[in-house]
Design an enzyme around this catalytic site. Structure first.
Site, PDB file in Angstrom:
ATOM      1  CG  ASN A   1      -1.831   1.199   1.254  1.00 20.88           C
ATOM      2  OD1 ASN A   1      -2.787   1.248   0.510  1.00 20.88           O
ATOM      3  ND2 ASN A   1      -1.511   2.178   2.088  1.00 20.88           N
TER       4      ASN A   1
ATOM      5  CB  THR B   1       7.055   9.275  10.546  1.00 18.10           C
ATOM      6  OG1 THR B   1       7.439   8.918  11.869  1.00 18.10           O
ATOM      7  CG2 THR B   1       7.404   8.135   9.626  1.00 18.10           C
TER       8      THR B   1
ATOM      9  CB  SER C   1       7.600  -0.107  13.408  1.00 18.69           C
ATOM     10  OG  SER C   1       7.137   0.885  12.503  1.00 18.69           O
TER      11      SER C   1
ATOM     12  CE1 TYR D   1       3.540   4.744   8.757  1.00 17.11           C
ATOM     13  CE2 TYR D   1       4.568   4.992  10.910  1.00 17.11           C
ATOM     14  CZ  TYR D   1       3.983   5.549   9.800  1.00 17.11           C
ATOM     15  OH  TYR D   1       3.846   6.906   9.706  1.00 17.11           O
ATOM     16  CG  HIS D   2       8.225   4.246  12.124  1.00 21.83           C
ATOM     17  ND1 HIS D   2       7.584   3.511  13.095  1.00 21.83           N
ATOM     18  CD2 HIS D   2       7.887   5.537  12.368  1.00 21.83           C
ATOM     19  CE1 HIS D   2       6.903   4.334  13.895  1.00 21.83           C
ATOM     20  NE2 HIS D   2       7.060   5.569  13.472  1.00 21.83           N
TER      21      HIS D   2
ATOM     22  CE  LYS E   1       5.234   7.955   6.282  1.00 17.15           C
ATOM     23  NZ  LYS E   1       4.021   8.454   5.583  1.00 17.15           N
TER      24      LYS E   1
ATOM     25  CD  GLN F   1       2.335  15.081  11.586  1.00 18.80           C
ATOM     26  OE1 GLN F   1       1.859  16.202  11.541  1.00 18.80           O
ATOM     27  NE2 GLN F   1       1.730  14.036  11.114  1.00 18.80           N
TER      28      GLN F   1
ATOM     29  CB  THR G   1      -0.672   1.487  28.646  1.00 19.27           C
ATOM     30  OG1 THR G   1      -0.997   2.471  27.637  1.00 19.27           O
ATOM     31  CG2 THR G   1      -1.960   0.797  29.083  1.00 19.27           C
TER      32      THR G   1
HETATM   33  N1  USQ Z   1       3.848   4.342  24.054  1.00 17.10           N
HETATM   34  C1  USQ Z   1       3.639   4.028  25.368  1.00 17.10           C
HETATM   35  N2  USQ Z   1       2.392   3.604  25.742  1.00 17.10           N
HETATM   36  C2  USQ Z   1       1.360   3.501  24.864  1.00 17.10           C
HETATM   37  C3  USQ Z   1       1.572   3.827  23.507  1.00 17.10           C
HETATM   38  C4  USQ Z   1       2.833   4.242  23.132  1.00 17.10           C
HETATM   39  O1  USQ Z   1       4.532   4.120  26.212  1.00 17.10           O
HETATM   40  O2  USQ Z   1       0.264   3.114  25.286  1.00 17.10           O
HETATM   41  C5  USQ Z   1       5.171   4.833  23.622  1.00 17.10           C
HETATM   42  C6  USQ Z   1       5.751   4.046  22.479  1.00 17.10           C
HETATM   43  O3  USQ Z   1       6.422   2.893  22.927  1.00 17.10           O
HETATM   44  C7  USQ Z   1       6.649   5.090  21.822  1.00 17.10           C
HETATM   45  C8  USQ Z   1       5.927   6.406  22.076  1.00 17.10           C
HETATM   46  O4  USQ Z   1       5.012   6.144  23.132  1.00 17.10           O
HETATM   47  O5  USQ Z   1       7.891   5.128  22.457  1.00 17.10           O
HETATM   48  C9  USQ Z   1       5.153   6.937  20.883  1.00 17.10           C
HETATM   49  O6  USQ Z   1       4.267   5.938  20.439  1.00 17.10           O
HETATM   50  P1  USQ Z   1       2.999   6.245  19.523  1.00 17.10           P
HETATM   51  O7  USQ Z   1       2.198   4.986  19.435  1.00 17.10           O
HETATM   52  O8  USQ Z   1       2.316   7.487  19.960  1.00 17.10           O
HETATM   53  O9  USQ Z   1       3.676   6.627  18.130  1.00 17.10           O
HETATM   54  P2  USQ Z   1       4.288   5.744  16.948  1.00 17.10           P
HETATM   55  O10 USQ Z   1       3.959   4.304  17.023  1.00 17.10           O
HETATM   56  O11 USQ Z   1       5.723   6.082  16.858  1.00 17.10           O
HETATM   57  O12 USQ Z   1       3.499   6.277  15.682  1.00 17.10           O
HETATM   58  C10 USQ Z   1       2.803   7.523  15.651  1.00 17.10           C
HETATM   59  C11 USQ Z   1       1.844   7.504  14.468  1.00 17.10           C
HETATM   60  C12 USQ Z   1       2.656   7.362  13.181  1.00 17.10           C
HETATM   61  C13 USQ Z   1       3.696   8.471  13.113  1.00 17.10           C
HETATM   62  C14 USQ Z   1       4.558   8.461  14.374  1.00 17.10           C
HETATM   63  C15 USQ Z   1       5.517   9.603  14.459  1.00 17.10           C
HETATM   64  O13 USQ Z   1       0.914   6.453  14.589  1.00 17.10           O
HETATM   65  O14 USQ Z   1       1.788   7.414  12.059  1.00 17.10           O
HETATM   66  O15 USQ Z   1       4.512   8.261  12.000  1.00 17.10           O
HETATM   67  O16 USQ Z   1       3.710   8.575  15.517  1.00 17.10           O
HETATM   68  S1  USQ Z   1       7.063   9.136  15.194  1.00 17.10           S
HETATM   69  O17 USQ Z   1       6.806   8.422  16.431  1.00 17.10           O
HETATM   70  O18 USQ Z   1       7.842  10.320  15.421  1.00 17.10           O
HETATM   71  O19 USQ Z   1       7.694   8.241  14.269  1.00 17.10           O
END
Ligand code: USQ
Length: 382
Positions: A118, A144, A179, A181-182, A185, A208, A253
């Site tokens: 995709n 990202t 990940s 996904y990343h 990107k 972002q 969490t």
């Molecule tokens: N985290 C927790 N607890 C949770 C969920 C997440 O501690 O319940 C932690 C994760 O382990 C991570 C951080 O919070 O260290 C950010 O996690 P996230 O789920 O908010 O973000 P991420 O999976 O990285 O993905 C999100 C968007 C994605 C975008 C990305 C930007 O879903 O589309 O690309 O943020 S970045 O993180 O800068 O790559």
């Protein structure tokens, strides 16, 4: 200008359509309803009910007097995408039409394959459709910060000059994602960088960080205009999740030690950043990269902020460190540059107590819809 928003039904897409429409631009919204179907398949839902795109466009027209055209279709179908480009001849295309969830991409081989197909095919099709219809069309692609990972050196804004054995050249800053996904990107950036060099396309890549927030200026007109707001483990970003958890009386969490630092921004600032980029496009043969964040927080800092705000509002917010389902550093150096968008005129909406309380207020309105089972299922990286 005429703006094509791909991925218009997602968290950011619909808000972007309204933002451009409100400012007098002609907007066409395109989506294949991936998120709705993926949510349904997993028994999940947005916290806020989200009418279909045609209904939201009707509501928007009734409230604002401006029209947004809607097309439901898949941009990996090149014939479909090309027909949209031919119909509108956009000056700007905002490309959000990717599978955006790290956990989704790590759930199974099928999800990984879908994410690769995709995200890469969609981006390839955008490059081809632009070249075939109007190479001067500016592509704004959502990248990202996660592409960079968490290296032990300062993160530059997209590019780094490397001196090697007495010679110098500028390269894309090294990327090592956390990940699948990343990783896609990184690959879609590479695809666009190739076509920028080869065909002279105009591309802005917005790196972002995780976005938070529910409402934008335009969604204030009617709750039916609010974005998809996910608090589940698959599609919810961390701060949005924490607010819902606090309201639901679920312990926050925190994955592992909670020292993971990321750059965050308010959804209202995403709108500003995309708009500012569109108004001052990249030049032909330019891949312009901005790091799209406004503040850095560790997970522990975020959970602490949510606890303080929640306790003040009368919630008794509990914190819980749970075994990290992801493979990521929990203590690390993190120092990204993010001045490019400020130089373009971004006026950040920082994470103030007022902003946190506003989010609590909206979530509270929909608390009956919170499904506690969706909060944590433990999607593991290994
Ligand atoms: N985290 C927790 N607890 C949770 C969920 C997440 O501690 O319940 C932690 C994760 O382990 C991570 C951080 O919070 O260290 C950010 O996690 P996230 O789920 O908010 O973000 P991420 O999976 O990285 O993905 C999100 C968007 C994605 C975008 C990305 C930007 O879903 O589309 O690309 O943020 S970045 O993180 O800068 O790559």
């Amino acid at each position: 200008m005429t703006v094509l928003v791909l991925g218009a039904d997602g968290y950011l897409g619909w808000a972007t359509c309204m933002y451009f429409s409100q400012r007098g631009h002609r907007v066409a919204a395109v989506d294949n309803y991936f998120r709705r179907e993926a949510l349904k398949a997993q028994g999940l839902e947005s916290l806020v009910p989200v009418p279909g795109l045609p209904e939201r466009a009707r509501l928007w027209e009734a409230k604002s007097g401006s029209k947004i055209d809607v097309h439901i279709g898949d941009i990996t179908d090149y014939g479909f995408l090309l027909s949209i480009f031919r119909q509108y001849g956009p000056d700007t295309v905002v490309h959000y039409a990717e599978q955006p969830s790290a956990p989704y991409s790590m759930m199974s081989r099928d999800n990984a394959a879908f994410t690769v197909q995709n995200n890469l095919l969609g981006t390839l099709n955008v490059a081809y459709a632009v070249r075939e219809t109007n190479p001067a069309c500016h592509i704004i692609k959502l990248g990202t910060m996660g592409e960079y990972g968490t290296p032990d050196i300062d993160i530059e804004e997209g590019w780094i000059e490397i001196e090697h054995k007495g010679r110098k050249e500028k390269f894309l800053f090294p990327r090592q994602a956390g990940s699948l996904y990343h990783t896609t990107k990184i690959q879609d950036t590479d695809l666009l960088w190739f076509y920028v060099r080869t065909w002279g396309l105009k591309v802005t890549d917005l790196m972002q960080g995780p976005v938070y927030g529910i409402s934008t200026e335009e969604s204030g007109l009617d709750d039916g205009l609010l974005p998809h707001f996910n608090y589940d483990e698959v599609f919810g970003t961390v701060l949005n999740r924490f607010i819902v958890q606090a309201v639901a009386g679920h312990p926050l969490t925190i994955y592992g030690g909670g020292g993971q630092v990321r750059g965050y921004l308010n959804i209202r600032d995403t709108m500003q950043c995309v708009y500012l980029s569109a108004m001052r496009p990249a030049g032909p043969g330019e891949l312009r990269v901005f790091n799209q964040v406004t503040e850095l927080f560790s997970v522990n800092e975020l959970s602490g902020r949510v606890k303080t705000a929640g306790d003040r509002l009368g919630y008794n917010v509990k914190l819980q460190h749970i075994e990290n389902p992801r493979v990521e550093k929990e203590e690390h150096y993190y120092n990204p540059a993010y001045t490019g968008l400020l130089d373009l005129g971004l006026a950040p909406n920082y994470l103030t107590d007022e902003v946190l309380e506003g989010m609590f207020g909206t979530v509270e309105k929909y608390r009956e819809r919170i499904n506690r089972q969706a909060i944590f299922r433990g999607i593991k990286w290994k």
